[in-house]
Design a protein around this motif. Structure first.
Motif, PDB file in Angstrom:
ATOM      1  N   GLY A  76       0.791  -1.227   0.000  1.00  0.00           N
ATOM      2  CA  GLY A  76       0.000   0.000   0.000  1.00  0.00           C
ATOM      3  C   GLY A  76       0.820   1.270   0.000  1.00  0.00           C
ATOM      4  N   LYS A  77       2.141   1.142  -0.112  1.00  0.00           N
ATOM      5  CA  LYS A  77       2.998   2.322  -0.036  1.00  0.00           C
ATOM      6  C   LYS A  77       3.167   2.955  -1.408  1.00  0.00           C
ATOM      7  N   GLU A  78       3.276   4.276  -1.389  1.00  0.00           N
ATOM      8  CA  GLU A  78       3.475   5.020  -2.620  1.00  0.00           C
ATOM      9  C   GLU A  78       4.967   5.152  -2.877  1.00  0.00           C
ATOM     10  N   VAL A  79       5.384   4.857  -4.104  1.00  0.00           N
ATOM     11  CA  VAL A  79       6.793   4.905  -4.461  1.00  0.00           C
ATOM     12  C   VAL A  79       7.047   6.162  -5.284  1.00  0.00           C
ATOM     13  N   GLU A  80       8.049   6.926  -4.864  1.00  0.00           N
ATOM     14  CA  GLU A  80       8.404   8.149  -5.588  1.00  0.00           C
ATOM     15  C   GLU A  80       9.418   7.831  -6.672  1.00  0.00           C
ATOM     16  N   ASP A  81       9.473   8.728  -7.669  1.00  0.00           N
ATOM     17  CA  ASP A  81      10.448   8.570  -8.739  1.00  0.00           C
ATOM     18  C   ASP A  81      11.854   8.777  -8.194  1.00  0.00           C
ATOM     19  N   GLU A  82      12.816   8.234  -8.905  1.00  0.00           N
ATOM     20  CA  GLU A  82      14.202   8.358  -8.496  1.00  0.00           C
ATOM     21  C   GLU A  82      14.690   9.780  -8.752  1.00  0.00           C
ATOM     22  N   LEU A  83      15.403  10.332  -7.795  1.00  0.00           N
ATOM     23  CA  LEU A  83      15.917  11.693  -7.934  1.00  0.00           C
ATOM     24  C   LEU A  83      17.212  11.685  -8.718  1.00  0.00           C
ATOM     25  N   LYS A  84      17.377  12.689  -9.569  1.00  0.00           N
ATOM     26  CA  LYS A  84      18.617  12.841 -10.325  1.00  0.00           C
ATOM     27  C   LYS A  84      19.241  14.161  -9.919  1.00  0.00           C
ATOM     28  N   LEU A  85      20.451  14.088  -9.418  1.00  0.00           N
ATOM     29  CA  LEU A  85      21.160  15.283  -9.007  1.00  0.00           C
ATOM     30  C   LEU A  85      21.960  15.821 -10.185  1.00  0.00           C
ATOM     31  N   VAL A  86      21.891  17.120 -10.365  1.00  0.00           N
ATOM     32  CA  VAL A  86      22.586  17.764 -11.471  1.00  0.00           C
ATOM     33  C   VAL A  86      23.709  18.600 -10.888  1.00  0.00           C
ATOM     34  N   ASP A  87      24.898  18.393 -11.398  1.00  0.00           N
ATOM     35  CA  ASP A  87      26.035  19.173 -10.948  1.00  0.00           C
ATOM     36  C   ASP A  87      25.980  20.528 -11.638  1.00  0.00           C
TER      37      ASP A  87
END
Length: 88
Positions: free
Chosen positions: A51-62
């Protein structure tokens, strides 16, 4: 009376030992409880993340990237230096 005097350092060691034993026992109980809970969930085919909501993967930008000539630029844009000739 057999224990007429108890050294304070002995009491300190005794209290510390009892506290350490209590922490060790409680940690062991928690670990065993989690393992048992996980095994029961696997046997009953219960998914704890169903029942948990999964967030999209974060992409860090330099923000600083190197340009072709070795100069550091902001946000990947090419940095150009304008040279002006001074006239006398």
């Amino acid at each position: 009376m057999l224990l007429s005097y108890i050294d304070p350092s002995s009491v300190s060691i005794l209290v510390t030992s009892i506290a350490g034993i209590a922490v060790a026992v409680s940690t062991t109980v928690v670990i065993l409880w989690r393992r048992a809970k996980k095994k029961v969930a696997n046997v009953l085919h219960i998914d704890e993340n169903a029942g948990k909501e999964v967030e999209d993967e974060l992409k860090l930008v330099d923000e600083t990237a190197e340009s072709g000539n070795g100069e550091k630029t902001d946000a990947g844009e090419a940095k150009t230096e304008e040279k002006t000739e001074e006239t006398v």
